[in-house]
Write an enzyme that holds these catalytic residues in place. Structure first.
Site, PDB file in Angstrom:
ATOM      1  N   LYS A 158       0.840  -1.203   0.000  1.00  0.00           N
ATOM      2  CA  LYS A 158       0.000   0.000   0.000  1.00  0.00           C
ATOM      3  C   LYS A 158       0.883   1.265   0.000  1.00  0.00           C
ATOM      4  O   LYS A 158       1.944   1.267  -0.611  1.00  0.00           O
ATOM      5  CB  LYS A 158      -0.978  -0.031   1.179  1.00  0.00           C
ATOM      6  CG  LYS A 158      -1.786  -1.333   1.192  1.00  0.00           C
ATOM      7  CD  LYS A 158      -2.937  -1.324   2.142  1.00  0.00           C
ATOM      8  CE  LYS A 158      -3.653  -2.671   2.071  1.00  0.00           C
ATOM      9  NZ  LYS A 158      -4.823  -2.741   2.938  1.00  0.00           N
TER      10      LYS A 158
ATOM     11  N   SER B  75      -6.636  -9.173   6.884  1.00  0.00           N
ATOM     12  CA  SER B  75      -6.078  -9.513   8.198  1.00  0.00           C
ATOM     13  C   SER B  75      -5.417 -10.888   8.252  1.00  0.00           C
ATOM     14  O   SER B  75      -5.544 -11.617   9.240  1.00  0.00           O
ATOM     15  CB  SER B  75      -7.157  -9.388   9.279  1.00  0.00           C
ATOM     16  OG  SER B  75      -7.600  -8.041   9.370  1.00  0.00           O
TER      17      SER B  75
HETATM   18  P1  PGA Z   1      -4.590  -6.386   5.528  1.00  0.00           P
HETATM   19  O1  PGA Z   1      -4.819  -5.881   4.019  1.00  0.00           O
HETATM   20  O2  PGA Z   1      -3.817  -7.679   5.440  1.00  0.00           O
HETATM   21  O3  PGA Z   1      -3.823  -5.298   6.195  1.00  0.00           O
HETATM   22  O4  PGA Z   1      -5.939  -6.622   6.121  1.00  0.00           O
HETATM   23  C1  PGA Z   1      -5.103  -6.774   2.996  1.00  0.00           C
HETATM   24  C2  PGA Z   1      -5.262  -6.052   1.691  1.00  0.00           C
HETATM   25  O5  PGA Z   1      -5.811  -4.939   1.676  1.00  0.00           O
HETATM   26  O6  PGA Z   1      -4.842  -6.561   0.630  1.00  0.00           O
END
Ligand code: PGA
Length: 257
Positions: free
Chosen positions: A11, A213
């Site tokens: 991200k 998560s």
């Molecule tokens: P997260 O994000 O593992 O932090 O929940 C997953 C994603 O958005 O691909």
């Protein structure tokens, strides 16, 4: 058996220096040939450096989004040609954060998927319902709409050309993952939809990731489900030890089979 694919979606995290540090660590940890595809998706600004570091490793390079056009007056956008130029092989398309905050629609996802395939990039197409939609009992219809509209008119030659990520929005970044049963239920349904679109042989080989998560302590039970062929990992992919541990646990789980 489908080869598991674990992708880290960084991200909007990591400066170039931080990205280099993380990927060097990953490279040290994964020098052996593994029966898992490992992908990292840094921000655009770090693609070049990360790509160079992983060139001689089994880690592959992914981007977090792209525009469907090759070039043009699209300020702020990145084209498939630019990604190819940096050695990118995978591209996340239709992430819920793009849908939620940046106006991504099933129609733009569809254009991007077609463009990615045309340029021999492997799209990781994200689908998934919000909490409100799940509580309304609309999970299946939402996922169906995402899949059918995102993939309308899409032709793939082989199963490895496409990855689908089931990411329930309520599980992303919340610490509350879907249970293996919840994820499997939807992912089995996604496979049925893929069969309608591409036929049984291709659909059986398409990898479907779970995302939301994912952590070292829940990956094993998730990966043991029949239609969970890997994970798209956000938060836990930013930390060398937790991402490494997730991959190690997938390796252990597949050895048991
Ligand atoms: P997260 O994000 O593992 O932090 O929940 C997953 C994603 O958005 O691909």
């Amino acid at each position: 058996m489908r080869k598991p694919i674990i992708a880290g979606n960084w991200k909007m995290h990591k400066t170039v220096r931080e990205a280099i540090e993380l990927v060097n660590g990953l490279k040290r940890n994964f020098f052996d040939e593994m029966e898992i595809d490992i992908v990292v998706c840094p921000p655009y600004t770090a693609l070049s450096e990360v790509g160079e570091i992983i060139q001689d490793s089994q880690i592959r390079l992914g981007a977090q989004d792209m525009h469907w056009e090759e070039r043009g007056a699209f300020t702020g956008e990145i084209s498939p040609l630019m990604l190819k130029d940096l050695g990118v092989e995978y591209v996340i398309i239709g992430h819920s954060e793009r849908r939620q905050f940046f106006g991504e629609t099933n129609e733009t996802v569809n254009k991007k998927v077609k463009s990615a395939l045309k340029h021999k990039l492997i799209p990781i197409v994200c689908v998934g319902e919000t909490l409100v939609e799940r509580e309304r009992g609309d999970t299946f219809s939402v996922v169906r709409e995402h899949i059918e509209n995102a993939l309308v008119g899409v032709v793939i030659e082989k199963p490895r050309d496409l990855v689908v990520a089931y990411e329930p929005v309520w599980a992303i970044g919340t610490g509350v993952n879907a249970t293996p049963e919840q994820a499997e239920e939807v992912q089995g349904y996604i496979r049925e939809l893929l069969m309608n679109l591409f036929g049984e042989e291709i659909a059986e080989g398409i990898r479907i990731q779970y995302g939301g998560s994912v952590r070292p302590d829940n990956i094993e039970e998730l990966i043991n489900e029949k239609n969970i062929d890997g994970a798209l990992v956000g938060g836990a992919s930013l930390d060398l030890n937790s991402f490494t541990e997730i991959i190690r646990r997938v390796e252990t789980a597949i050895r048991k089979h």
